[in-house]
Design a protein around this motif. Structure first.
Motif, PDB file in Angstrom:
ATOM      1  N   ASP A   1       8.311 -24.751  68.213  1.00 53.73           N
ATOM      2  CA  ASP A   1       7.015 -24.247  67.747  1.00 53.73           C
ATOM      3  C   ASP A   1       7.224 -23.321  66.536  1.00 53.73           C
ATOM      4  O   ASP A   1       7.782 -22.223  66.673  1.00 53.73           O
ATOM      5  CB  ASP A   1       6.349 -23.475  68.904  1.00 53.73           C
ATOM      6  CG  ASP A   1       4.952 -22.982  68.542  1.00 53.73           C
ATOM      7  OD1 ASP A   1       4.106 -22.863  69.442  1.00 53.73           O
ATOM      8  OD2 ASP A   1       4.716 -22.701  67.338  1.00 53.73           O
ATOM      9  N   ALA A   2       6.782 -23.776  65.376  1.00 55.13           N
ATOM     10  CA  ALA A   2       7.040 -22.997  64.140  1.00 55.13           C
ATOM     11  C   ALA A   2       6.275 -21.678  64.144  1.00 55.13           C
ATOM     12  O   ALA A   2       6.749 -20.678  63.591  1.00 55.13           O
ATOM     13  CB  ALA A   2       6.626 -23.829  62.921  1.00 55.13           C
ATOM     14  N   LEU A   3       5.112 -21.663  64.821  1.00 56.70           N
ATOM     15  CA  LEU A   3       4.301 -20.433  64.761  1.00 56.70           C
ATOM     16  C   LEU A   3       4.831 -19.355  65.689  1.00 56.70           C
ATOM     17  O   LEU A   3       4.929 -18.185  65.300  1.00 56.70           O
ATOM     18  CB  LEU A   3       2.821 -20.736  65.067  1.00 56.70           C
ATOM     19  CG  LEU A   3       1.864 -19.536  64.960  1.00 56.70           C
ATOM     20  CD1 LEU A   3       2.006 -18.828  63.604  1.00 56.70           C
ATOM     21  CD2 LEU A   3       0.406 -19.983  65.169  1.00 56.70           C
ATOM     22  N   THR A   4       5.254 -19.724  66.893  1.00 51.09           N
ATOM     23  CA  THR A   4       5.818 -18.680  67.775  1.00 51.09           C
ATOM     24  C   THR A   4       7.148 -18.195  67.205  1.00 51.09           C
ATOM     25  O   THR A   4       7.472 -17.013  67.280  1.00 51.09           O
ATOM     26  CB  THR A   4       6.025 -19.204  69.213  1.00 51.09           C
ATOM     27  OG1 THR A   4       6.733 -20.455  69.140  1.00 51.09           O
ATOM     28  CG2 THR A   4       4.705 -19.411  69.921  1.00 51.09           C
ATOM     29  N   GLY A   5       7.864 -19.096  66.538  1.00 47.88           N
ATOM     30  CA  GLY A   5       9.121 -18.681  65.890  1.00 47.88           C
ATOM     31  C   GLY A   5       8.838 -17.688  64.770  1.00 47.88           C
ATOM     32  O   GLY A   5       9.444 -16.610  64.703  1.00 47.88           O
ATOM     33  N   ALA A   6       7.862 -18.023  63.931  1.00 48.26           N
ATOM     34  CA  ALA A   6       7.501 -17.111  62.825  1.00 48.26           C
ATOM     35  C   ALA A   6       6.992 -15.786  63.375  1.00 48.26           C
ATOM     36  O   ALA A   6       7.328 -14.709  62.880  1.00 48.26           O
ATOM     37  CB  ALA A   6       6.431 -17.765  61.948  1.00 48.26           C
TER      38      ALA A   6
ATOM     39  N   GLU B   1       0.520 -25.127  59.555  1.00 49.72           N
ATOM     40  CA  GLU B   1       0.224 -26.568  59.487  1.00 49.72           C
ATOM     41  C   GLU B   1       0.525 -27.220  60.832  1.00 49.72           C
ATOM     42  O   GLU B   1       1.578 -26.910  61.437  1.00 49.72           O
ATOM     43  CB  GLU B   1       1.097 -27.235  58.394  1.00 49.72           C
ATOM     44  CG  GLU B   1       0.656 -26.882  56.998  1.00 49.72           C
ATOM     45  CD  GLU B   1       1.520 -27.551  55.925  1.00 49.72           C
ATOM     46  OE1 GLU B   1       1.424 -27.121  54.763  1.00 49.72           O
ATOM     47  OE2 GLU B   1       2.314 -28.445  56.279  1.00 49.72           O
ATOM     48  N   PRO B   2      -0.316 -28.096  61.349  1.00 47.98           N
ATOM     49  CA  PRO B   2      -1.560 -28.574  60.692  1.00 47.98           C
ATOM     50  C   PRO B   2      -2.766 -27.706  61.008  1.00 47.98           C
ATOM     51  O   PRO B   2      -3.875 -28.053  60.673  1.00 47.98           O
ATOM     52  CB  PRO B   2      -1.740 -29.963  61.301  1.00 47.98           C
ATOM     53  CG  PRO B   2      -1.218 -29.832  62.671  1.00 47.98           C
ATOM     54  CD  PRO B   2      -0.085 -28.861  62.609  1.00 47.98           C
ATOM     55  N   ASN B   3      -2.548 -26.569  61.730  1.00 49.81           N
ATOM     56  CA  ASN B   3      -3.675 -25.650  61.989  1.00 49.81           C
ATOM     57  C   ASN B   3      -4.745 -26.297  62.874  1.00 49.81           C
ATOM     58  O   ASN B   3      -5.940 -26.187  62.604  1.00 49.81           O
ATOM     59  CB  ASN B   3      -4.311 -25.231  60.646  1.00 49.81           C
ATOM     60  CG  ASN B   3      -4.851 -23.795  60.733  1.00 49.81           C
ATOM     61  OD1 ASN B   3      -4.344 -22.985  61.514  1.00 49.81           O
ATOM     62  ND2 ASN B   3      -5.890 -23.497  59.972  1.00 49.81           N
ATOM     63  N   GLY B   4      -4.277 -26.980  63.909  1.00 50.80           N
ATOM     64  CA  GLY B   4      -5.224 -27.643  64.843  1.00 50.80           C
ATOM     65  C   GLY B   4      -5.111 -26.994  66.224  1.00 50.80           C
ATOM     66  O   GLY B   4      -4.015 -26.603  66.636  1.00 50.80           O
ATOM     67  N   VAL B   5      -6.253 -26.904  66.914  1.00 49.21           N
ATOM     68  CA  VAL B   5      -6.258 -26.218  68.216  1.00 49.21           C
ATOM     69  C   VAL B   5      -5.260 -26.872  69.180  1.00 49.21           C
ATOM     70  O   VAL B   5      -4.558 -26.207  69.920  1.00 49.21           O
ATOM     71  CB  VAL B   5      -7.684 -26.291  68.837  1.00 49.21           C
ATOM     72  CG1 VAL B   5      -7.674 -25.720  70.250  1.00 49.21           C
ATOM     73  CG2 VAL B   5      -8.679 -25.559  67.937  1.00 49.21           C
ATOM     74  N   ASN B   6      -5.183 -28.195  69.157  1.00 39.94           N
ATOM     75  CA  ASN B   6      -4.398 -28.898  70.191  1.00 39.94           C
ATOM     76  C   ASN B   6      -3.103 -29.481  69.636  1.00 39.94           C
ATOM     77  O   ASN B   6      -2.619 -30.507  70.118  1.00 39.94           O
ATOM     78  CB  ASN B   6      -5.254 -30.014  70.808  1.00 39.94           C
ATOM     79  CG  ASN B   6      -5.760 -30.973  69.729  1.00 39.94           C
ATOM     80  OD1 ASN B   6      -5.507 -30.735  68.531  1.00 39.94           O
ATOM     81  ND2 ASN B   6      -6.442 -32.021  70.137  1.00 39.94           N
ATOM     82  N   VAL B   7      -2.579 -28.795  68.556  1.00 39.91           N
ATOM     83  CA  VAL B   7      -1.318 -29.287  67.968  1.00 39.91           C
ATOM     84  C   VAL B   7      -0.304 -28.148  67.888  1.00 39.91           C
ATOM     85  O   VAL B   7      -0.629 -27.066  67.377  1.00 39.91           O
ATOM     86  CB  VAL B   7      -1.537 -29.840  66.534  1.00 39.91           C
ATOM     87  CG1 VAL B   7      -0.229 -30.435  66.020  1.00 39.91           C
ATOM     88  CG2 VAL B   7      -2.657 -30.871  66.529  1.00 39.91           C
TER      89      VAL B   7
ATOM     90  N   ALA C   1      -0.188 -30.463  72.145  1.00 39.98           N
ATOM     91  CA  ALA C   1      -0.261 -29.173  72.849  1.00 39.98           C
ATOM     92  C   ALA C   1      -0.327 -29.365  74.366  1.00 39.98           C
ATOM     93  O   ALA C   1       0.123 -28.525  75.142  1.00 39.98           O
ATOM     94  CB  ALA C   1      -1.481 -28.397  72.382  1.00 39.98           C
ATOM     95  N   GLY C   2      -0.882 -30.513  74.790  1.00 38.16           N
ATOM     96  CA  GLY C   2      -1.059 -30.707  76.235  1.00 38.16           C
ATOM     97  C   GLY C   2       0.112 -31.413  76.895  1.00 38.16           C
ATOM     98  O   GLY C   2       0.477 -31.113  78.020  1.00 38.16           O
ATOM     99  N   ALA C   3       0.761 -32.275  76.145  1.00 36.27           N
ATOM    100  CA  ALA C   3       1.781 -33.127  76.773  1.00 36.27           C
ATOM    101  C   ALA C   3       3.192 -32.591  76.612  1.00 36.27           C
ATOM    102  O   ALA C   3       4.142 -33.182  77.133  1.00 36.27           O
ATOM    103  CB  ALA C   3       1.683 -34.510  76.131  1.00 36.27           C
TER     104      ALA C   3
END
Ligand code: HGY
Ligand code: MN
Ligand code: MN
Length: 404
Positions: free
Chosen positions: A232-237, A264-270, A222-224
């Motif tokens: 990004d699968a979530l912004t696409g969805a 998935e993987p449901n992580g803050v920094n991923v 998420a940072g790099a």
């Protein structure tokens, strides 16, 4: 003629099972101990009503009384959505048993068979598609369907076996055509409340199409990872989901809902690499459902292509819309008008076991008013006064069907 206190007592008894004091909701899912406890109570009530009780090959609970060439069937379901309400389905089963018991107590003579059914897994909460018991009774449930699994990877077939039911025998659950099927159910909408009426007659039931879409992108830091270099699968969805809402707002009264979403993987920094979500699409017209389905999938593919995401999807269930039988609608109307109330007709946006029974019988549904139209929610409420009116009308209509 019916005993409303008995109806109320039985509703409360069953609703102690699966009750979550935190949320106030009910959790009774298919092939669980909570469901079995509810089945045990419903079996007792059917026996108290003078019915013999059997469990069919898929686990439907069937009470039976009377003899004759023809069968009249009443029923609904006792399973719930997560944190569901107190009346969805259960009211239809308890009121149908009340009708049977009142027929016995009032010594009403009839030369037909009366069946009352608590259908297995109407909601589809556990295995991703519903109406399992009524689908099996219509002869449309296949062993392939039984491979669907719950969140723990347990298949319907395995769950059946843990309740001494044999997946290989599900075809035995299919019934021969019967004379009539009648279901009392809460409306789950606002039409009757807005009309100031306690009951209404269902003209047709919208058929639910359930799809599961999977969006795959690239799981990254998420940072790099610069904003213009992401898949990004979530912004696409999310873009697809908002677009579904915009599209279907142009096609009311059709409805589309994204109710489940898994990241998935449901992580803050991923950066999410994979998202799975469901679409529940409904209309009373089968052709329109197919058209909207195509429009949605084309739109989703366009967005996925632009974002370099992979889109795949599968159908979880596709249920034909069902029309209620005009003669049964008339019979319901006669009983309602006899009580100096207007016969009010409405379409059911919610799905019901009656959709599959309509493939085996002339079908009728009686709706009873939902407070504020709320359902699939612990706040779901129908007054005892409305329940008494509706159960009387169910009783009178059943007598008319049994004695005509
Ligand atoms: O989804 C429905 O319409 C129903 O509550 N099973
Ligand atoms: Mn429901
Ligand atoms: Mn229901």
């Amino acid at each position: 003629m019916i005993q409303i206190e008995r109806v109320s007592k039985r509703l409360n008894e069953v609703n102690r099972i699966g009750f979550d004091a935190e949320t106030g909701g009910l959790n009774r899912f298919s092939f669980t101990k909570e469901e079995q406890q509810a089945i045990d109570l419903v079996t007792q009530y059917m026996q108290q009503a003078g019915m013999s009780v059997s469990i069919d090959a898929i686990g439907n609970v069937i009470g039976q009384m009377g003899q004759g060439e023809e069968t009249i069937m009443l029923g609904s379901h006792i399973d719930t959505v997560p944190d569901g309400g107190r009346f969805d389905g259960l009211l239809g089963v308890i009121s149908a048993i009340e009708v049977a018991q009142s027929l016995s107590e009032n010594q009403v003579a009839f030369n037909k068979v009366l069946k009352v059914v608590a259908f297995k897994d109407e909601e589809g909460t556990r295995f991703g598609f519903g109406l399992i018991g009524s689908k099996a009774m219509a002869g449309l449930l296949t062993e392939e369907h039984l491979q669907m699994t719950d969140a723990d990877g347990v298949s319907i077939a395995e769950a059946m076996q843990s309740f001494d039911l044999s997946p290989a025998r599900i075809k035995e659950a299919e019934i021969q055509p019967i004379a009539a099927y009648l279901e009392l159910h809460i409306e789950q909408g606002k039409v009757l409340e807005s009309a100031g009426l306690p009951v209404g007659i269902v003209t047709g039931i919208a058929g639910p199409l359930w799809l599961e879409l999977t969006i795959e992108g690239l799981r990254e830091h998420a940072g790099a990872t610069p904003m213009d270099m992401r898949q990004d699968a979530l912004t696409g969805a999310s873009e697809i989901i908002v677009e579904i809402e915009k599209m279907m707002q142009q096609h009311m009264p059709a409805v589309a809902t994204v109710g489940k979403l898994h990241v998935e993987p449901n992580g803050v920094n991923v950066i999410p690499g994979k998202v799975v979500f469901t679409i529940d699409l409904r209309d009373i017209d089968e052709q329109l459902i197919a058209k909207y389905e195509q429009n949605i999938l084309q739109m989703a593919q366009t967005i996925a292509d632009r974002r370099q995401l992979k889109l795949t999807y599968r159908e979880l269930q596709r249920v034909k819309p069902a029309q209620a039988d005009p003669a049964i609608q008339q019979c319901l109307a006669a009983q309602i008008e006899k009580r100096d109330m207007p016969a009010h007709y409405l379409v059911s946006g919610a799905g019901h076991d009656a959709m599959f029974l309509a493939q085996k019988a002339p079908m009728g549904m009686l709706f009873v008013r939902s407070k504020d139209g709320i359902s699939h929610n612990p706040l779901e409420y129908t007054s005892l006064e409305d329940i008494e009116i509706a159960t009387h009308i169910l009783y009178d209509t059943t007598v008319a069907l049994l004695t005509k």
